[in-house]
Design a protein around this motif. Structure first.
Motif, PDB file in Angstrom:
ATOM      1  N   TRP A 112       0.837  -1.206   0.000  1.00  0.00           N
ATOM      2  CA  TRP A 112       0.000   0.000   0.000  1.00  0.00           C
ATOM      3  C   TRP A 112       0.870   1.253   0.000  1.00  0.00           C
ATOM      4  O   TRP A 112       0.650   2.170  -0.781  1.00  0.00           O
ATOM      5  N   ASP A 113       1.874   1.279   0.884  1.00  0.00           N
ATOM      6  CA  ASP A 113       2.747   2.449   0.971  1.00  0.00           C
ATOM      7  C   ASP A 113       3.474   2.707  -0.344  1.00  0.00           C
ATOM      8  O   ASP A 113       3.651   3.860  -0.744  1.00  0.00           O
ATOM      9  N   ALA A 114       3.906   1.654  -1.020  1.00  0.00           N
ATOM     10  CA  ALA A 114       4.627   1.820  -2.292  1.00  0.00           C
ATOM     11  C   ALA A 114       3.765   2.548  -3.314  1.00  0.00           C
ATOM     12  O   ALA A 114       4.248   3.421  -4.033  1.00  0.00           O
ATOM     13  N   LEU A 115       2.479   2.210  -3.373  1.00  0.00           N
ATOM     14  CA  LEU A 115       1.579   2.856  -4.327  1.00  0.00           C
ATOM     15  C   LEU A 115       1.141   4.230  -3.833  1.00  0.00           C
ATOM     16  O   LEU A 115       1.058   5.180  -4.617  1.00  0.00           O
ATOM     17  N   ALA A 116       0.881   4.363  -2.543  1.00  0.00           N
ATOM     18  CA  ALA A 116       0.375   5.626  -1.992  1.00  0.00           C
ATOM     19  C   ALA A 116       1.414   6.740  -2.045  1.00  0.00           C
ATOM     20  O   ALA A 116       1.050   7.916  -2.119  1.00  0.00           O
ATOM     21  N   GLN A 117       2.673   6.399  -2.012  1.00  0.00           N
ATOM     22  CA  GLN A 117       3.729   7.405  -2.113  1.00  0.00           C
ATOM     23  C   GLN A 117       3.991   7.644  -3.599  1.00  0.00           C
ATOM     24  O   GLN A 117       4.804   6.966  -4.228  1.00  0.00           O
ATOM     25  N   VAL A 118       3.272   8.592  -4.164  1.00  0.00           N
ATOM     26  CA  VAL A 118       3.285   8.803  -5.611  1.00  0.00           C
ATOM     27  C   VAL A 118       4.669   9.106  -6.166  1.00  0.00           C
ATOM     28  O   VAL A 118       4.917   8.907  -7.361  1.00  0.00           O
ATOM     29  N   GLU A 119       5.576   9.540  -5.320  1.00  0.00           N
ATOM     30  CA  GLU A 119       6.945   9.768  -5.772  1.00  0.00           C
ATOM     31  C   GLU A 119       7.583   8.474  -6.279  1.00  0.00           C
ATOM     32  O   GLU A 119       8.559   8.509  -7.020  1.00  0.00           O
ATOM     33  N   ASN A 120       7.034   7.311  -5.874  1.00  0.00           N
ATOM     34  CA  ASN A 120       7.530   6.010  -6.320  1.00  0.00           C
ATOM     35  C   ASN A 120       7.113   5.673  -7.750  1.00  0.00           C
ATOM     36  O   ASN A 120       7.686   4.777  -8.363  1.00  0.00           O
ATOM     37  N   TRP A 121       6.101   6.340  -8.271  1.00  0.00           N
ATOM     38  CA  TRP A 121       5.514   5.922  -9.536  1.00  0.00           C
ATOM     39  C   TRP A 121       6.487   5.826 -10.704  1.00  0.00           C
ATOM     40  O   TRP A 121       6.381   4.897 -11.500  1.00  0.00           O
ATOM     41  N   PRO A 122       7.471   6.727 -10.845  1.00  0.00           N
ATOM     42  CA  PRO A 122       8.426   6.539 -11.940  1.00  0.00           C
ATOM     43  C   PRO A 122       9.212   5.230 -11.824  1.00  0.00           C
ATOM     44  O   PRO A 122       9.650   4.678 -12.836  1.00  0.00           O
TER      45      PRO A 122
END
Length: 161
Positions: free
Chosen positions: A39-49
């Motif tokens: 959940w945290d990986a997706l919720a932290q939008v800075e991870n998206w790239p």
């Protein structure tokens, strides 16, 4: 910030997508990591790239909470999104808008036991004015690439202790 489609935002706030949209699709994937980590990986939008190579220029306006917006580029096209429903480790929904474009994304996270999570996604998209080629099958492929990207991102990260 661009105006968010209020009707689609209300649906996403209730954990639903727009069933009248021209394109609707879903998918699921199992990930070898605890539900909170996924959940945290997706919720932290800075991870998206790091999740999808065609995503760039991600700029959150604040913390991951209902109503909080963020901007980003998908394939070079700038869009604005807003979180609608934020339930840590359980559900995360947002809407994305651009001129001639409206999308709702609903992600749900299921605990499968010791450090395993199933992430389920359903999206609706109305891009008829700018991308009429996006139908159910194309959207399903986009969802699959997001889910596979989340899996690869999470499973290659060190597990927080």
């Amino acid at each position: 910030m661009r105006t968010i489609d209020t009707r689609v935002y209300e649906l996403a706030s209730a954990g639903a997508v727009d069933m009248a949209a021209p394109a609707i699709a879903g998918g699921a994937i199992d990930i070898d990591a605890p539900r909170e980590v996924v959940w945290d990986a997706l919720a932290q939008v800075e991870n998206w790239p790091g999740i999808r190579a065609d995503v760039s220029d991600v700029e959150p306006s604040g913390p991951t909470e209902s109503g909080s917006s963020f901007t980003w580029s998908a394939g070079g096209a700038p869009v604005t999104s807003a979180f609608a429903l934020v339930e840590r480790a359980s559900r995360l929904t947002w809407v994305t808008t651009a001129p001639g474009f409206s999308m709702a994304a609903v992600y749900e996270f299921d605990d499968l036991g010791f450090e395993r999570t199933r992430i389920r996604c359903q999206e609706s998209m109305d891009a008829a004015a700018v991308a009429p080629h996006i139908d159910h099958d194309v959207l399903a492929g986009l969802i699959r690439s997001w889910l596979e990207g989340i899996k690869a991102f999470v499973e290659t990260q060190p597990v927080p202790r």
